[in-house]
Design an enzyme around this catalytic site. Structure first.
Site, mmCIF file in Angstrom:
data_model
loop_
_atom_site.group_PDB
_atom_site.id
_atom_site.type_symbol
_atom_site.label_atom_id
_atom_site.label_comp_id
_atom_site.label_asym_id
_atom_site.label_seq_id
_atom_site.Cartn_x
_atom_site.Cartn_y
_atom_site.Cartn_z
ATOM 1 N N ASP A 273 -0.292 19.371 1.973
ATOM 2 C CA ASP A 273 -0.266 17.903 2.005
ATOM 3 C C ASP A 273 1.141 17.343 2.154
ATOM 4 O OD1 ASP A 273 -2.890 17.131 1.696
ATOM 5 O OD2 ASP A 273 -2.826 17.244 -0.477
HETATM 6 C C1 GLC Z 1 1.027 15.284 -3.822
HETATM 7 C C2 GLC Z 1 0.910 16.687 -4.357
HETATM 8 C C3 GLC Z 1 -0.096 17.479 -3.599
HETATM 9 C C4 GLC Z 1 -1.366 16.695 -3.483
HETATM 10 C C5 GLC Z 1 -1.089 15.325 -2.870
HETATM 11 C C6 GLC Z 1 -2.328 14.487 -2.678
HETATM 12 O O1 GLC Z 1 1.534 15.317 -2.561
HETATM 13 O O2 GLC Z 1 2.137 17.369 -4.305
HETATM 14 O O3 GLC Z 1 -0.305 18.727 -4.232
HETATM 15 O O4 GLC Z 1 -2.268 17.397 -2.706
HETATM 16 O O5 GLC Z 1 -0.200 14.650 -3.700
HETATM 17 O O6 GLC Z 1 -2.716 13.805 -3.798
HETATM 18 C C1 GLC Z 2 -3.409 20.042 -3.648
HETATM 19 C C2 GLC Z 2 -4.499 19.403 -2.841
HETATM 20 C C3 GLC Z 2 -4.922 20.259 -1.684
HETATM 21 C C4 GLC Z 2 -3.732 20.681 -0.898
HETATM 22 C C5 GLC Z 2 -2.706 21.362 -1.785
HETATM 23 C C6 GLC Z 2 -1.422 21.696 -1.058
HETATM 24 O O1 GLC Z 2 -3.920 21.125 -4.366
HETATM 25 O O2 GLC Z 2 -5.624 19.130 -3.632
HETATM 26 O O3 GLC Z 2 -5.809 19.561 -0.857
HETATM 27 O O4 GLC Z 2 -4.171 21.525 0.126
HETATM 28 O O5 GLC Z 2 -2.352 20.509 -2.851
HETATM 29 O O6 GLC Z 2 -0.712 20.556 -0.720
#
Ligand code: GLC
Ligand code: GLC
Length: 821
Positions: A491
């Site tokens: 993300d």
């Molecule tokens: C932040 C977190 C990530 C998560 C994203 C969406 O970027 O680091 O892990 O998936 O928020 O909420």
């Molecule tokens: C968080 C989010 C997932 C994402 C991951 C890496 O665990 O829930 O959707 O792939 O972070 O950013």
């Protein structure tokens, strides 16, 4: 150092002191009524949706942490004078030292047993199957040599339903609170007069001598839950909340002879009435409680609670018996047979919405998260997996793209936590493939499903899947690789965001058109999804679709070898000006885990040695004793062109932590290369049970995975964070059971193709599959991974066992390794 131990026999984790490094929690409820419960009775309850239907309040960032929402107080009514003796049988909130304490987190229940000044108490928290309520089954025993006169108080603090609004909108909310009271039952009905049809209630099975429903009356001025005035005084004031802070407290007086034991029940429930049956009488504003009375009659009986507990135990026993293994490695057995399967289901229920790190007011059900969570539990709950697939597909957009999340109550997609993650739609294909392999329920492909929840747009699920794959092909970049959009699985790899505004969310910030930045990770995921889609298309008689996809996959492979391979590993991406990410040309972020895992899982380089090179690079550059970090070196400064990934300090979260979700991709890749020792080694590095001895470093629960473990470039390497709701549960279960033990569903039957660690002499497993039960007996007869299968004593070719039909018991004997000459 440990804070407890596993009791595998009873499928419990036993916490032996209340002051764990962080609250160590558990989940109650299997479907609609869900709750979090910590080892000191903290947590909160909600109906379906942790934000929109929150029953009890949770205080974010509170100190001390974890007070609420199950408040139990015992008061010794014998003591007189200025220092009454009070304690909490769950330790919090009073935190008075207890003479004995033990918390057992089990499957769907938590029991806290303690002893203080000769009084033993046991409290068991659980949600009966199919009911919208939570039970606190309390037992008190007097171990004194004289009679004990005690007051017991049970209390909850209500949340005014929308947990976000409840924590922010005081100018309105503090004038809304309303309750009704009947003997032994407090009903919370804020906003019921107007648009809500639901209410909560808190009841006690014993005759009560008093109640409170206004928090200020119970706590007293400038006091907290750890020093309620009413408990100290030993009497409640029968307050009726009007506005402010509605709560419910019951006061029970008990006299216990020496040795006497007394059981009673507190019950927190939720009820929704039909819109035209809200009031009783209809022209009043009095709650219609007719639906609640039979529930109270039943569950305020200890015997009924006991029955409900044994139903719950049977339910979990049945779910887990779908796959049980006995291997030489106790950490494998314990996690596979109990905890990871359990965590996979909890995560399936909640996605990333409600944990002690996910607040329940931020995220609903993630599209890619929910799709991947399904991989870990489709064999246990196929019907619910089916429903989930259809729910997810119904939020899909007409162009094949996806909302990043939907709210569980409404099941409608929204952009609240961001949009434009170009990997999202492909995960639906991967998840559907897993469902089809498990169940052979091909009818699901014809099921009509709308786009974007719009009636009238229904198309067969097959069409949704086709568009999901086409979505990638419609978005290829300059190297013929998939455009990344806002980000992909990671993300935080935001290659088109360029955020320079403090505090702006990278996930919702405006995102550029993004015609240059590409993801090698998505290319690998595409190949994986496309190969499933080809198989699905052929089965559905759509050979043209499968030919088109095969051609597209060939082109994708060529693009990967031309632009996605860095010489010793797969590159990660190209940024918005076409510069490589995850390449030896970079000074930071030279190599990333995700494309090594995904591309090898998709079969790339297995035949020509490049997969081996990629995995050897992972071992050399990313692997640590605490797991495999996401990338190295971590980014030391903020890079406008990379986004959130570089906003984290080195070694944390997406900037070079161990993401437990991605490690299993490498385990699977290693298994695909036949390297069982490496696969198991990686598995054990992050296996929570195998880290139990380091609990003071790891700090999170030793029975479940956490999202991340701080990486080698952080000052706190080895410290876990964000436990419970993570795709790590599903993927680790898949890696160890399907690729190391090698028991995996295929479209044609159950494949048994273990890649056993060299030190294992064998293992046994029982797997339920399409109604039959397979008893797998594996023995090593020599070195290597050669396999010879016998099914019901008949030698067979290959490793796939044809489906045997409902009720059948099948013996599968596997000999591993070459016969010594
Ligand atoms: C932040 C977190 C990530 C998560 C994203 C969406 O970027 O680091 O892990 O998936 O928020 O909420
Ligand atoms: C968080 C989010 C997932 C994402 C991951 C890496 O665990 O829930 O959707 O792939 O972070 O950013």
């Amino acid at each position: 150092m440990r804070y407890g131990h596993f009791d595998d026999e009873r499928r419990e984790y036993v916490i032996t002191r209340p002051d764990t490094p962080l609250p160590w929690i558990n989940y109650l409820g299997c479907q609609d009524f869900l709750a979090l419960v910590s080892n000191t009775g903290g947590g909160y309850a909600f109906y379906k949706d942790a934000r929109l239907r929150r029953l009890t309040r949770y205080r974010y960032n509170a100190v001390p942490p974890d007070q609420g929402s199950r408040f139990l107080y015992l008061r010794d009514d014998e003591r007189t004078g200025s220092s009454p003796e009070c304690w909490s049988p769950t330790w919090q909130p009073l935190r008075r030292p207890l003479d004995a304490y033990e918390c057992r987190h089990g499957l769907g229940y938590t029991r806290i047993q303690s002893r203080c000044s000769g009084i033993e108490s046991g409290v068991q928290f659980f949600v009966p199957l199919g009911e919208d309520l939570e039970i606190w089954l309390v037992a008190l025993t007097n171990h004194r040599s004289r009679q004990a006169r005690l007051s017991l108080f049970g209390a909850v603090e209500f949340c005014l339903w929308d947990a976000w609004d409840d924590a922010t909108n005081f100018q309105r909310n503090l004038s809304l609170g309303e309750v009704e009271v009947e003997p032994g039952v407090v009903y919370h009905k804020t906003e019921y007069r107007e648009r809500r049809d639901h209410f909560a209630y808190f009841a006690c099975s014993e005759p009560t001598v008093g109640f409170d429903t206004q928090r200020s009356a119970f706590l007293g001025p400038y006091r907290g839950w750890d020093a309620p005035l009413a408990v100290e005084a030993g009497s409640l004031s029968n307050s009726i909340a009007s506005g402010w802070y509605p709560m419910a407290a019951h006061h029970v007086r008990l006299t216990l002879d020496p040795g006497e034991r007394k059981e009673l029940v507190f019950l927190l429930g939720f009820k929704e009435n039909p819109p035209d049956g809200k009031f009783d009488p209809a022209d009043s504003h009095v709650l219609n409680k007719r639906g609640v009375r039979p529930v109270l009659d039943r569950f305020l009986q200890v015997s009924e609670c006991r029955l409900a507990l044994s139903d719950l135990a049977a339910h979990w026993h049945d779910l887990l018996s779908g796959l049980q293994a006995t291997t030489p490695e106790p950490h494998v057995n314990r996690m596979v047979n109990i905890w990871t399967a359990y965590q996979a289901i909890v995560t399936f229920n909640l996605s990333r919405s409600a944990s002690y790190f996910d607040t329940g007011i931020g995220r609903g059900m993630g599209f890619r998260d929910a799709s991947q969570d399904l991989l870990g539990c489709v064999h246990m709950i196929p019907e619910r997996a089916r429903e989930r697939l259809l729910d997810l597909a119904a939020t899909q957009l007409e162009d094949g793209g996806a909302y990043h999340q939907y709210q569980p109550l409404t099941k409608r997609g929204n952009n609240d936590i961001g949009a434009g993650f170009n990997d999202d739609p492909l995960w639906l294909v991967v998840a559907t493939a897993a469902y089809l392999k498990e169940t052979a329920d091909w009818s699901i492909l014809d099921h009509p499903v709308p786009f974007d929840s719009q009636p009238g747009t229904e198309s067969p699920l097959y069409e949704h899947l086709r568009r999901a794959v086409q979505f990638t092909l419609n978005r290829l970049g300059p190297h013929g690789l998939p455009l990344i959009g806002r980000a992909d699985w990671n993300d935080c790899l935001n290659l088109n965001t360029f955020s320079s505004t403090p505090g702006q969310s990278f996930q919702t910030a405006p995102v550029g058109e993004g015609r240059i930045a590409e993801s090698v990770f998505i290319s690998g995921l595409f190949l994986l999804a496309a190969s499933e889609m080809c198989a699905i298309a052929l089965h559905a008689g759509r050979s043209t679709d499968s030919e088109v996809l095969e051609a597209a996959s060939r082109a994708m492979r060529e693009a990967i070898w031309a632009a996605g391979w860095d010489g010793e590993w797969f590159r990660r991406a190209y940024d918005s000006v076409g510069a490589p990410i995850g390449s030896r040309q970079c000074s930071e972020g030279q190599i990333f885990i995700e494309p090594q895992g995904m591309c090898v899982m998709a079969g790339l380089g297995i035949d020509d040695g490049r997969a081996r090179m990629a995995l050897d690079s992972v071992a050399a550059r990313l692997a640590t004793p605490d797991g495999i970090v996401l990338h190295a070196p971590a980014y030391r400064s903020y890079h406008l062109n990379l986004g959130e990934i570089s906003s984290y300090p080195p070694g944390y979260k997406e900037n070079g932590a161990v993401f437990c979700h991605t490690n299993p991709w490498i385990m699977i890749a290693e298994a695909r290369l036949g390297r069982g020792d490496a696969a198991l080694d990686y598995y054990l590095r992050i296996n929570p049970s195998a880290r139990e001895d380091k609990s003071d470093l790891h700090r999170c629960e030793p029975y479940v995975y956490a999202q991340m473990i701080a990486g080698k470039e952080s000052p706190s390497q080895g410290e876990a964070k964000n436990s419970w709701l993570t795709g790590a549960a599903a993927w680790n279960l898949v890696a160890v059971t399907q690729w190391i033990l090698g028991i995996r569903p295929t479209y044609d039957g159950l494949e048994v193709a273990p890649v056993m660690p060299s030190g294992w002499g064998g293992f046994e497993a029982v797997r339920r599959f399409r109604g039959a039960t397979y008893h797998v007996h594996v023995t090593r007869i020599g070195a290597g991974n050669d396999l010879q299968l016998e099914i019901d004593n008949q030698p067979v070719d290959g490793t796939v066992v044809a489906p045997a039909g409902p009720g059948a018991e099948v013996q599968v004997v596997v000999k591993v390794g070459a016969l010594a000459e």
